[in-house]
Scaffold this active site. Structure first.
Site, PDB file in Angstrom:
ATOM      1  N   HIS A 179     -12.021 -13.411  -9.394  1.00  0.00           N
ATOM      2  CA  HIS A 179     -13.121 -14.328  -9.028  1.00  0.00           C
ATOM      3  C   HIS A 179     -12.553 -15.658  -8.523  1.00  0.00           C
ATOM      4  O   HIS A 179     -12.374 -16.588  -9.310  1.00  0.00           O
ATOM      5  CB  HIS A 179     -14.002 -14.597 -10.249  1.00  0.00           C
ATOM      6  CG  HIS A 179     -14.836 -13.431 -10.646  1.00  0.00           C
ATOM      7  ND1 HIS A 179     -16.070 -13.176 -10.097  1.00  0.00           N
ATOM      8  CD2 HIS A 179     -14.604 -12.433 -11.539  1.00  0.00           C
ATOM      9  CE1 HIS A 179     -16.576 -12.080 -10.636  1.00  0.00           C
ATOM     10  NE2 HIS A 179     -15.711 -11.609 -11.512  1.00  0.00           N
ATOM     11  N   CYS A 198     -14.909  -8.894  -6.797  1.00  0.00           N
ATOM     12  CA  CYS A 198     -14.941  -8.041  -7.981  1.00  0.00           C
ATOM     13  C   CYS A 198     -15.757  -6.776  -7.716  1.00  0.00           C
ATOM     14  O   CYS A 198     -15.279  -5.871  -7.042  1.00  0.00           O
ATOM     15  CB  CYS A 198     -15.425  -8.830  -9.186  1.00  0.00           C
ATOM     16  SG  CYS A 198     -14.789  -8.123 -10.716  1.00  0.00           S
ATOM     17  N   LEU A 199     -17.008  -6.719  -8.155  1.00  0.00           N
ATOM     18  CA  LEU A 199     -17.814  -5.546  -7.829  1.00  0.00           C
ATOM     19  C   LEU A 199     -17.915  -5.394  -6.302  1.00  0.00           C
ATOM     20  O   LEU A 199     -17.998  -4.285  -5.789  1.00  0.00           O
ATOM     21  CB  LEU A 199     -19.220  -5.671  -8.444  1.00  0.00           C
ATOM     22  CG  LEU A 199     -20.165  -4.512  -8.174  1.00  0.00           C
ATOM     23  CD1 LEU A 199     -19.633  -3.207  -8.725  1.00  0.00           C
ATOM     24  CD2 LEU A 199     -21.541  -4.792  -8.762  1.00  0.00           C
ATOM     25  N   GLY A 200     -17.862  -6.511  -5.592  1.00  0.00           N
ATOM     26  CA  GLY A 200     -17.907  -6.487  -4.126  1.00  0.00           C
ATOM     27  C   GLY A 200     -16.717  -5.727  -3.556  1.00  0.00           C
ATOM     28  O   GLY A 200     -16.847  -4.962  -2.591  1.00  0.00           O
ATOM     29  N   GLU A 234     -13.949 -17.921  -6.925  1.00  0.00           N
ATOM     30  CA  GLU A 234     -14.922 -19.023  -6.964  1.00  0.00           C
ATOM     31  C   GLU A 234     -14.710 -19.952  -8.156  1.00  0.00           C
ATOM     32  O   GLU A 234     -15.094 -21.122  -8.114  1.00  0.00           O
ATOM     33  CB  GLU A 234     -16.362 -18.488  -6.951  1.00  0.00           C
ATOM     34  CG  GLU A 234     -16.838 -17.745  -8.194  1.00  0.00           C
ATOM     35  CD  GLU A 234     -16.544 -16.251  -8.178  1.00  0.00           C
ATOM     36  OE1 GLU A 234     -15.572 -15.831  -7.514  1.00  0.00           O
ATOM     37  OE2 GLU A 234     -17.275 -15.496  -8.842  1.00  0.00           O
TER      38      GLU A 234
END
Ligand code: GLN
Length: 549
Positions: free
Chosen positions: A519, A382-384, A521
Site C-alpha cells: 500500500h 493490493c487487491l487491485g 498510499e
C-alpha cells in the site's frame, strides 16, 4: 535530559469537528519551531484495533511500518508530521482492557480487585508516558469521542490524573468545540461551548486553551466572552475556521497565534516557526493548472474516509505535477461487461484499490481488462494487483477459470493463493498469526523490503533498486503461474529480496500499467509525494492530453 511535554486534545458538542486535523496541524506547526513532535490517538471503542472493522463504517485502517493496524487519524498525523509512527501511537479502550485483563490472568495484581481506577487509568497513563522516549519534545494526545460519552471517561480521568502527576508545566489541555453561526440571529453562539466546558470541568479538567471550530472567524469580543464564561485566558481562545484544503490549517493556526500561546504555556524554547515549506505548499495549491480525472473502482465507496490515504496520495501526485486531481468513486458492483464502457468513459486514469471479500470483485476484474485493452493508465493496489493478475491469466495467458483462493477455493487456477509454505519457511517474517479468525491464514503486515528490476516503471519512479513498503494482506501471487504469466507478457518488476514473493507487476507495451502488493498510499505526504502516485498522475496527464487532441 529533555522532558517531554504533553498536549491533550479533547472534543465537545459534536463529533467530526476535526480533532485529528487540529492535532496534526498543531503538531506540524510545533515541528516548524524545531521541536520533535509525536501524536497519539486514544480511541474509546472496544475493538482491540480497527483491523476488524468495516471500512465503510469506520473508515480506512491505517498501517504503520511496524505492522500496527490503526485509526485513520494516524494517517493525518504522518502526512502532517512527515515522520513514521508506530503501534505506540494508537490505543483503544479494547487494547487497554486487553492488556489489564491479561495481566490479571497472569496473576500480576496479586489477588487485588482490578478496577477502572486505578488499574485501567494506570494502563492508560503508561500508554501515554510510553511516548516520552526517543527524545520527544512534545507529545500530542488526541482523545477520541466527545466529552460526556460514557466510553471516553477512563481516558479523561487518566489525563486528569496525569496533570497532577506531571505538573502544569508539562501538561496542557486544549478543548475543541463548535461555535455555530446562527444566520437568523446573525451571530455566533457560545452556549454549546459553555456547556461542553462545564461538562469537562465537572470531571476535573480545566481547559487551558479553547479552539472554536467555526465557519468564519470568531470576533475578539466573542472570544472575550468565551474566555470569561469558560475561565480561560483571553488570549487562549482561538478560531479553527473551515478551510477549503486541509493543508492550509497549519498556517491558519499560525496566523491565530496558537503555537505561540502553546509555547508560552508549556515553557517551550522560544524559537520562531520556519513556515517556508508550508507556505510553498499552499502557494502550489493555489497554482494548479488543469485537471485529470481518476476513477477509484472499489466497494467501500459509500464512505469517502474508507480510502482516505489513497485520496490524499492521489492529490499529492497532482501536486507533484502541478495539476488538480478530480476523483470519481465508482462502485465496482455496478461494473459489468455491458456497463463498463459507459461507467468508465471520461477517466484519465483508473485505480483499483485494496479490499477484502468477494463482493464486487468481478467488476474490478472487468475494470482492469478495460484499462488494459484501452491503454488507460492503470494502478492496482493490493487487491487491485490481484485482480490484474486474475484478469491477465484469464484473458491473455489462456488460464480460464483463474481466480484467487480468497474468492473461490475450488478455482481451477488459483493464481492468487494463501502462501502457507512460504510462511512455514520464514518463521521470523513479520506476519500476524490471524488473531481474529480460524482461517489458518496470516496477515502480512507492515514494512517489507522489495527489490526492483531495472528497465521498469517502478525503478524509474523510485530511482533506486531497494525499497520498503507497507503491507496488509493474506494472499500472494502463486509462483507456479509465474512462468505462464511471464510468457504471456506480464513483467514481475518488484520481488521480495529472496525472489519468492511478487511485489510489483507491470505490462510492458501499455502506457502505464502497474500493480503492487503493498500500500504505497500510506507513505505519501504533501511535502514528499509518493513516486508511484507522481508517475501515475503524470501518465494520466499524458493520457488526458492525448485524448484531448
Ligand atoms: N483480500 C486480499 C488479501 O488478503 C487483498 C487485501 C488488500 O487489498 N489489502 O490478500
Amino acid at each position: 535530559m529533555r522532558e517531554t511535554k504533553f498536549i491533550f486534545i479533547t472534543g465537545g458538542v459534536l463529533s467530526s469537528l476535526g480533532k485529528g486535523m487540529a492535532a496534526a496541524s498543531l503538531g506540524a506547526l510545533l515541528k516548524t519551531r524545531g521541536l520533535s513532535v509525536t501524536i497519539q490517538k486514544l480511541d474509546p471503542y472496544i475493538n482491540v484495533d480497527p483491523g476488524t472493522m468495516n471500512p465503510s463504517q469506520h473508515g480506512e485502517v491505517f498501517v504503520t511500518d511496524d505492522g500496527a493496524e490503526t485509526d485513520l487519524d494516524l494517517g493525518h498525523y504522518e502526512r502532517f508530521l512527515g515522520t513514521p509512527l508506530s503501534q505506540k501511537n494508537n490505543y483503544t479502550s479494547g487494547s487497554i482492557y486487553y492488556s489489564v485483563i491479561s495481566k490479571e490472568r497472569r496473576g500480576d495484581y496479586l489477588g487485588g480487585t482490578v478496577q477502572v481506577i486505578p488499574h485501567i487509568t494506570d494502563e492508560i497513563k503508561l500508554a501515554i508516558c510510553g511516548l516520552a522516549e526517543n527524545k520527544t519534545d512534545v507529545a500530542i494526545i488526541e482523545i477520541g469521542g466527545t466529552v460526556g460519552d460514557i466510553e471516553s471517561q477512563p481516558f479523561l480521568e487518566a489525563i486528569r490524573q496525569l496533570r497532577g502527576d506531571l505538573g502544569k508545566d508539562r501538561c496542557l489541555f486544549i478543548h475543541l468545540t463548535l461555535v455555530p453561526y446562527l444566520a437568523a440571529a446573525g451571530e455566533h453562539k457560545t452556549k454549546p461551548t459553555q456547556h461542553s466546558v462545564k461538562e469537562l470541568r465537572g470531571i476535573g479538567i480545566h481547559p487551558d486553551i479553547i479552539l472554536c471550530r467555526c465557519e468564519t472567524p470568531v470576533s475578539r469580543e466573542l472570544k472575550r466572552k468565551i474566555a470569561l464564561f469558560c475561565d480561560v485566558d483571553e488570549d487562549a481562545v482561538f478560531s479553527s475556521v473551515d478551510v477549503d484544503n486541509i493543508y492550509k490549517l497549519p498556517l491558519e493556526f499560525y496566523e491565530e497565534g496558537l503555537d505561540q500561546k502553546v509555547a508560552i504555556m508549556l515553557r517551550l524554547p522560544a524559537r520562531n516557526a520556519d513556515l517556508a515549506a508550508w507556505k510553498k505548499l499552499v502557494a502550489l495549491l493555489g497554482d494548479l493548472k488543469g485537471s485529470v480525472t481518476i476513477g477509484i473502482v472499489g466497494k467501500y465507496v459509500s464512505l469517502k474516509e474508507a480510502y482516505k490515504s489513497l485520496h490524499e496520495a492521489l492529490v499529492h501526485g497532482g501536486l507533484a505535477n502541478g495539476v488538480e486531481v478530480v476523483l470519481k468513486y465508482i462502485n465496482s458492483e455496478d461494473v459489468a461487461p455491458d456497463t463498463v464502457r459507459d461507467i468508465l468513459s471520461g477517466l484519465d486514469g483508473i485505480l483499483v484499490p485494496g479490499g477484502f471479500g468477494d463482493r464486487g470483485v468481478e467488476g474490478k476484474i472487468i475494470t482492469v481488462g478495460y484499462a488494459r485493452e484501452n491503454d488507460i493508465p492503470f494502478f492496482g493496489i493490493c487487491l487491485g494487483l490481484q485482480c490484474a493478475v486474475i484478469e491477465f491469466a484469464r484473458n491473455v495467458a489462456g488460464l480460464g477459470g483463474a481466480n484467487s483462493e480468497e474468492f473461490d477455493t475450488e478455482a481451477e487456477h488459483k493464481v492468487i493463493y494463501l502462501m502457507t509454505e512460504w510462511l512455514d519457511h520464514h518463521k521470523n517474517a513479520r506476519v500476524k498469526r490471524d488473531k481474529y479468525s480460524d482461517k489458518g491464514g496470516t496477515m502480512r503486515l507492515g514494512a517489507y523490503p522489495c527489490t526492483l528490476k531495472e528497465e521498469s516503471i517502478a525503478f524509474s519512479a523510485y530511482g533506486r533498486k531497494q525499497i520498503g513498503e507497507r503491507h496488509r494482506h493474506r494472499y500472494e501471487v502463486n509462483n507456479v503461474y509465474r512462468g505462464p504469466l511471464e510468457e504471456a507478457g506480464m513483467f514481475f518488476s518488484g520481488l521480495s529480496p529472496d525472489g519468492e514473493l511478487v511485489e510489483i507487476i507491470e505490462l510492458p507495451g501499455h502506457p502505464w500499467f502497474l500493480g503492487c502488493q503493498f500500500h504505497p498510499e500510506f507513505k505519501s505526504n504533501p511535502m514528499n509525494p509518493h513516486p508511484l502516485f507522481r508517475e501515475f498522475i503524470l501518465a494520466a496527464q499524458k493520457y488526458a492530453n492525448r485524448a484531448g487532441l
